[in-house]
Scaffold this motif. Structure first.
Motif, mmCIF file in Angstrom:
data_model
loop_
_atom_site.group_PDB
_atom_site.id
_atom_site.type_symbol
_atom_site.label_atom_id
_atom_site.label_comp_id
_atom_site.label_asym_id
_atom_site.label_seq_id
_atom_site.Cartn_x
_atom_site.Cartn_y
_atom_site.Cartn_z
ATOM 1 N N THR A 113 31.917 41.319 30.347
ATOM 2 C CA THR A 113 31.777 42.097 29.218
ATOM 3 C C THR A 113 33.255 42.016 28.604
ATOM 4 O OG1 THR A 113 32.563 44.171 30.002
ATOM 5 C CG2 THR A 113 30.203 43.843 30.138
ATOM 6 N N TRP A 114 33.272 42.244 27.328
ATOM 7 C CA TRP A 114 34.600 42.292 26.692
ATOM 8 C C TRP A 114 35.648 43.401 27.222
ATOM 9 C CZ3 TRP A 114 33.917 41.639 20.463
ATOM 10 C CH2 TRP A 114 33.518 40.515 20.256
ATOM 11 N N PHE A 115 35.099 44.495 27.568
ATOM 12 C CA PHE A 115 36.094 45.206 28.469
ATOM 13 C C PHE A 115 36.559 44.525 29.743
ATOM 14 C CE2 PHE A 115 36.389 48.527 31.892
ATOM 15 C CZ PHE A 115 37.357 48.944 31.225
ATOM 16 N N GLN A 116 35.659 43.950 30.562
ATOM 17 C CA GLN A 116 36.032 43.435 31.691
ATOM 18 C C GLN A 116 36.908 42.464 31.476
ATOM 19 O OE1 GLN A 116 32.066 42.469 33.025
ATOM 20 N NE2 GLN A 116 31.943 44.086 34.534
ATOM 21 N N VAL A 117 36.910 41.446 30.448
ATOM 22 C CA VAL A 117 37.713 40.236 30.217
ATOM 23 C C VAL A 117 39.011 40.987 29.573
ATOM 24 C CG1 VAL A 117 37.104 39.602 27.990
ATOM 25 C CG2 VAL A 117 37.586 37.957 29.509
ATOM 26 N N THR A 118 39.000 41.882 28.948
ATOM 27 C CA THR A 118 40.276 42.569 28.400
ATOM 28 C C THR A 118 40.885 43.157 29.675
ATOM 29 O OG1 THR A 118 39.359 43.113 26.361
ATOM 30 C CG2 THR A 118 41.397 44.323 26.862
ATOM 31 N N ILE A 119 40.447 43.595 30.551
ATOM 32 C CA ILE A 119 41.219 44.271 31.772
ATOM 33 C C ILE A 119 41.847 42.806 32.659
ATOM 34 C CG2 ILE A 119 41.285 45.393 33.889
ATOM 35 C CD1 ILE A 119 41.043 47.091 31.575
ATOM 36 N N LEU A 120 41.076 41.912 32.506
ATOM 37 C CA LEU A 120 41.490 40.722 33.572
ATOM 38 C C LEU A 120 42.517 40.035 32.716
ATOM 39 C CD1 LEU A 120 38.177 39.536 35.128
ATOM 40 C CD2 LEU A 120 39.844 41.002 36.050
ATOM 41 N N GLY A 132 47.310 41.973 53.580
ATOM 42 C CA GLY A 132 46.006 42.704 53.097
ATOM 43 C C GLY A 132 44.881 41.802 53.023
ATOM 44 N N LEU A 133 45.035 40.599 52.362
ATOM 45 C CA LEU A 133 43.801 39.689 52.014
ATOM 46 C C LEU A 133 43.681 38.901 53.485
ATOM 47 C CD1 LEU A 133 45.176 38.039 48.759
ATOM 48 C CD2 LEU A 133 43.316 39.728 48.917
ATOM 49 N N ILE A 134 44.574 38.705 54.029
ATOM 50 C CA ILE A 134 44.181 38.001 55.439
ATOM 51 C C ILE A 134 43.391 38.836 56.373
ATOM 52 C CG2 ILE A 134 45.035 37.040 57.635
ATOM 53 C CD1 ILE A 134 47.659 36.232 55.662
ATOM 54 N N LEU A 135 43.731 40.089 56.507
ATOM 55 C CA LEU A 135 43.174 40.979 57.277
ATOM 56 C C LEU A 135 41.712 41.514 56.774
ATOM 57 C CD1 LEU A 135 46.032 43.412 58.197
ATOM 58 C CD2 LEU A 135 44.921 41.859 59.844
ATOM 59 N N GLY A 136 41.547 41.633 55.271
ATOM 60 C CA GLY A 136 40.278 41.765 54.882
ATOM 61 C C GLY A 136 39.259 40.865 54.814
ATOM 62 N N SER A 137 39.952 39.352 54.764
ATOM 63 C CA SER A 137 39.086 38.265 55.047
ATOM 64 C C SER A 137 38.484 38.073 56.529
ATOM 65 C CB SER A 137 39.797 37.107 54.578
ATOM 66 O OG SER A 137 38.914 35.699 54.535
ATOM 67 N N VAL A 138 39.349 38.405 57.377
ATOM 68 C CA VAL A 138 39.115 38.211 58.920
ATOM 69 C C VAL A 138 38.073 39.271 59.214
ATOM 70 C CG1 VAL A 138 39.815 38.589 61.247
ATOM 71 C CG2 VAL A 138 41.269 37.020 59.429
ATOM 72 N N PHE A 139 38.060 40.518 58.657
ATOM 73 C CA PHE A 139 37.281 41.488 59.158
ATOM 74 C C PHE A 139 36.096 41.824 57.965
ATOM 75 C CE2 PHE A 139 41.345 42.554 61.223
ATOM 76 C CZ PHE A 139 40.783 42.345 62.748
ATOM 77 N N GLY A 140 36.033 41.145 57.058
ATOM 78 C CA GLY A 140 34.891 41.202 56.227
ATOM 79 C C GLY A 140 35.012 42.382 55.192
ATOM 80 N N TYR A 141 36.313 42.757 55.096
ATOM 81 C CA TYR A 141 36.200 44.116 54.314
ATOM 82 C C TYR A 141 36.048 43.587 52.616
ATOM 83 C CZ TYR A 141 37.767 46.699 58.278
ATOM 84 O OH TYR A 141 37.879 47.538 59.621
ATOM 85 N N ILE A 142 36.618 42.424 52.303
ATOM 86 C CA ILE A 142 36.911 41.896 50.967
ATOM 87 C C ILE A 142 36.217 40.333 51.143
ATOM 88 C CG2 ILE A 142 38.474 43.239 50.188
ATOM 89 C CD1 ILE A 142 40.320 40.957 50.744
ATOM 90 N N PRO A 184 38.676 41.592 40.276
ATOM 91 C CA PRO A 184 37.130 41.655 40.146
ATOM 92 C C PRO A 184 36.460 42.031 41.366
ATOM 93 C CG PRO A 184 38.135 40.041 39.113
ATOM 94 C CD PRO A 184 39.298 40.308 39.908
ATOM 95 N N GLY A 185 36.825 41.492 42.581
ATOM 96 C CA GLY A 185 36.211 41.959 43.774
ATOM 97 C C GLY A 185 36.129 43.294 44.139
ATOM 98 N N LEU A 186 37.331 43.808 43.774
ATOM 99 C CA LEU A 186 37.502 45.375 44.292
ATOM 100 C C LEU A 186 36.583 46.144 43.215
ATOM 101 C CD1 LEU A 186 41.240 46.021 44.866
ATOM 102 C CD2 LEU A 186 39.299 45.725 46.621
ATOM 103 N N LEU A 187 36.428 45.670 42.000
ATOM 104 C CA LEU A 187 35.698 46.491 40.840
ATOM 105 C C LEU A 187 34.292 45.860 40.918
ATOM 106 C CD1 LEU A 187 38.364 46.450 37.933
ATOM 107 C CD2 LEU A 187 37.647 48.213 39.748
ATOM 108 N N GLY A 188 33.863 44.907 41.734
ATOM 109 C CA GLY A 188 32.361 44.420 41.783
ATOM 110 C C GLY A 188 31.990 43.822 40.767
ATOM 111 N N TRP A 189 32.859 42.883 39.804
ATOM 112 C CA TRP A 189 32.571 42.080 38.756
ATOM 113 C C TRP A 189 32.472 40.653 39.324
ATOM 114 C CZ3 TRP A 189 37.342 43.982 35.144
ATOM 115 C CH2 TRP A 189 37.113 45.492 34.831
#
Length: 297
Positions: free
Chosen positions: A25-32, A287-297, A54-59
């Motif tokens: 959406t225009w709102f989403q792309v404005t934020i990004l 955080g990205l490494i740990l989140g990727s390893v344990f499947g949090y993100i 986008p991943g954290l916001l579910g976009w």
């Protein structure tokens, strides 16, 4: 390489250019766009943030095509902020080079920027099929996390060991070559073009504010080429009117925040070190490494 229509809902074929941003959406792309504008010119990796936010916001992941096209926002911001410097380098530098006066500051700067752009162009052409494809392995959170941690350690090394005593008028051709080589590594998501060039400039002995300014100026041809090339790619991909409107909204918000990011970074580095970016990148990467390893993100 096959090309997807802008109306495709999901990017599933690894050989199709990712046009995920067209479904925002225009709102989403404005934020990004705001996220891109700030993080593209700060040494913290815009690619990492355009994957994480986008991943954290579910976009929808906006895709690498969006990241590349958004560099035109950085182009506008750098041109606007450094117009006087750019004009002086182009006019005086060209005059000095034609007159074979290669030792002047402007000629050294112009030649350094030109030569420093070559490694990135070569690397970009070599990796373009991997960088632009859907679900590119280089855009995985693990790769971005590792790159963030490595770059945080290199920036810490530069911050703690470099002299930080050379000014803008002391930049030489060799600085452009070395910083340009570092810029080529920024094609790896998570490395950050601004981060790699700033780190290399610090290793060259430039003071912090000069290193940041040189990073912006040296990156101008690269972000210009990347941005306009991506616009052409999106045109060839058949991006529809709604997609162009979405991209335009992102470019406007990114341009404004990119200008503010330049102002903020230069004024911050007048009196402060880069340690805040070292720790930020290290924590983000871990955080990205740990989140990727344990499947949090």
């Amino acid at each position: 390489m096959a090309i997807s229509p802008a109306t495709a809902a999901v990017c599933t074929d690894p050989h199709i250019i990712d046009l995920g941003f067209a479904h925002l959406t225009w709102f989403q792309v404005t934020i990004l766009g705001i996220v891109q504008g700030i993080t593209e010119l700060l040494p913290i990796s815009s690619t990492a943030h355009l994957r994480v936010v986008p991943g954290l916001l579910g976009w929808q992941d906006p895709g690498s095509a969006f990241s590349a096209a958004m560099q035109l926002a950085s182009f506008c911001a750098v041109i606007a902020y450094f117009f006087k410097d750019i004009k002086q380098i182009l006019v005086n530098g060209t005059r000095d080079v034609i007159g074979k006066r290669y030792q002047t500051t402007e000629s050294q700067m112009l030649l350094g920027i030109m030569v420093g752009t070559v490694p990135l162009v070569i690397a970009g052409v070599s990796l373009k099929s991997v960088l632009n494809e859907c679900n590119s392995p280089l855009r995985s959170l693990m790769v971005i996390g590792i790159a963030s941690v490595v770059m945080s350690l290199l920036l810490a090394w530069a911050e703690s060991s470099a002299r930080h005593d050379r000014t803008f008028g002391q930049i030489k051709l060799r600085d452009g070559i070395l910083v340009g080589l570092a810029q080529a590594f920024a094609l790896i998501p998570g490395v950050s073009r601004s981060g790699s060039t700033l780190t290399a400039a610090l290793f060259c002995g430039l003071n912090r504010e000069t290193a940041a300014k040189f990073s912006f100026l040296l990156g101008l041809p690269a972000i210009t080429l990347a941005g306009f090339h991506e616009i052409w790619v999106l045109h060839k991909a058949g991006l529809d009117l709604a997609g162009w409107e979405t991209l335009g909204i992102g470019l406007v918000s990114a341009s404004i925040t990119a200008f503010l990011a330049i102002y903020g970074l230069l004024h911050y580095l007048e009196k402060s070190s880069t340690w805040v970016f070292v720790w930020y990148r290290f924590v983000l990467g871990c955080g990205l490494i740990l989140g990727s390893v344990f499947g949090y993100i």
